[in-house]
Design a protein around this motif. Sequence first.
Motif, PDB file in Angstrom:
ATOM      1  N   THR A   1       0.939  -1.086   0.073  1.00  0.00           N
ATOM      2  CA  THR A   1       0.079  -0.225  -0.003  1.00  0.00           C
ATOM      3  C   THR A   1       0.750   1.385   0.214  1.00  0.00           C
ATOM      4  O   THR A   1       0.606   2.256  -0.692  1.00  0.00           O
ATOM      5  CB  THR A   1      -1.041   0.080   1.287  1.00  0.00           C
ATOM      6  N   TYR A   2       1.877   1.353   0.885  1.00  0.00           N
ATOM      7  CA  TYR A   2       2.879   2.603   0.879  1.00  0.00           C
ATOM      8  C   TYR A   2       3.480   2.581  -0.392  1.00  0.00           C
ATOM      9  O   TYR A   2       3.728   3.756  -0.883  1.00  0.00           O
ATOM     10  CB  TYR A   2       3.672   2.170   2.010  1.00  0.00           C
ATOM     11  N   ARG A   3       4.073   1.429  -1.001  1.00  0.00           N
ATOM     12  CA  ARG A   3       4.791   1.533  -2.235  1.00  0.00           C
ATOM     13  C   ARG A   3       3.959   2.164  -3.180  1.00  0.00           C
ATOM     14  O   ARG A   3       4.423   2.940  -4.018  1.00  0.00           O
ATOM     15  CB  ARG A   3       5.348   0.083  -2.549  1.00  0.00           C
ATOM     16  N   LYS A   4       2.731   1.405  -3.425  1.00  0.00           N
ATOM     17  CA  LYS A   4       1.797   2.190  -4.409  1.00  0.00           C
ATOM     18  C   LYS A   4       1.600   3.811  -4.246  1.00  0.00           C
ATOM     19  O   LYS A   4       1.435   4.316  -5.170  1.00  0.00           O
ATOM     20  CB  LYS A   4       0.471   1.300  -4.402  1.00  0.00           C
ATOM     21  N   GLN A   5       1.498   4.191  -2.919  1.00  0.00           N
ATOM     22  CA  GLN A   5       1.006   5.315  -2.616  1.00  0.00           C
ATOM     23  C   GLN A   5       2.039   6.371  -3.023  1.00  0.00           C
ATOM     24  O   GLN A   5       2.218   7.418  -3.833  1.00  0.00           O
ATOM     25  CB  GLN A   5       0.888   5.471  -1.278  1.00  0.00           C
ATOM     26  N   ILE A   6       3.347   6.072  -2.571  1.00  0.00           N
ATOM     27  CA  ILE A   6       4.643   6.798  -3.018  1.00  0.00           C
ATOM     28  C   ILE A   6       4.833   6.903  -4.514  1.00  0.00           C
ATOM     29  O   ILE A   6       5.384   7.754  -5.254  1.00  0.00           O
ATOM     30  CB  ILE A   6       5.948   6.395  -2.257  1.00  0.00           C
ATOM     31  N   THR A   7       4.691   5.824  -5.234  1.00  0.00           N
ATOM     32  CA  THR A   7       4.904   5.567  -6.720  1.00  0.00           C
ATOM     33  C   THR A   7       4.190   6.317  -7.349  1.00  0.00           C
ATOM     34  O   THR A   7       4.450   7.326  -8.179  1.00  0.00           O
ATOM     35  CB  THR A   7       4.415   4.038  -7.156  1.00  0.00           C
ATOM     36  N   GLU A   8       2.590   6.355  -6.924  1.00  0.00           N
ATOM     37  CA  GLU A   8       1.675   7.435  -7.693  1.00  0.00           C
ATOM     38  C   GLU A   8       2.259   8.849  -7.232  1.00  0.00           C
ATOM     39  O   GLU A   8       2.001   9.634  -8.242  1.00  0.00           O
ATOM     40  CB  GLU A   8       0.320   7.144  -7.024  1.00  0.00           C
TER      41      GLU A   8
END
Length: 313
Positions: free
Chosen positions: A73-80
């Motif tokens: 979830t955190y990885r996807k958030q930062i990637t976006e």
Amino acid sequence: MKNNFNIYLIFIGLFAFACSSEKNDKNNTPPDSLAGLGTDSVGKNQEVFEPMRFFVYADTIDWRKFDTQVTNTYRKQITEKLKVNFDSLAYYDDNESYREKKFKDCFHFMDLNADGKLDVIYGGFSGSEPDLVKIFLHKENQFVPVFEGYQELSALVFDANKKLTSFILLDFGCCAEYIEYETKYNVGDDFNITLNYQRARMVRTQAPKTIWSTPIKFMTLNDGYALRSEPMKEDTATYIYDAVGEGNTVTKYPKNAKGLAWAEYKDKSNRVWWFVEMYPADNLKKNLIHRRDSLVAPRALGWMSSRFLQKQP
């Protein structure tokens, strides 16, 4: 009895000396005739040389040694959040059309400046032919881009306080590039990133079998002295498209050009070749090693006949 004891002590001393000599021979130091040259006496004025290594593809960084695991979830958030810093082709269709590794998996999380916050290093597809390295610092709930370079990271160096102090990029070229680069950057206390050095060589440069731990300083005695990609004289074959029929000469240096010798090779005619690192020089008669991204002129790597190279103190 006393004489026998003295003989025993002499024998032990000779044995210890022999063992010590054998150990030194295996220490990648220059041969006896060259030992000690190119180094200053031990003390505060001792010259320190950047270690030499013949960089190869296998030197690219092992991210497992540095990654801090984060939730998906955190990885996807930062990637976006960080997509705005990339060419859209870098993440089109989540990168699946261009690379085996997905865009989100190219982000690596770690604390780079020991402030307790996870920073980000991106290492992956740029959206065009070369790969891309981007560094983002975590500041006030934002990720601020502080560095961008191309191709692959090979080293991250941290100090005792767990702050990043330097890193190395390897660029083996893309498209029709025929020069390969190793570039080291220093990182200051305020995370100010500055160039330390850049080394470059022509593709197909022959690697030395061993590299000395301490180099030999020298200068050229003749004008137009050739730096070659191999320890052999070849002046008619075609090695690259920019030098058709010009052999393995990479650069021709003027008299008094300076460099460091890191290894040697003796050919069948007993000619001794040195694997050298040449410092940038003016008035080059020929030069195929060009600057990369407008950085300073790189130090060129290759082979020189040692016949007209003069050792320097």
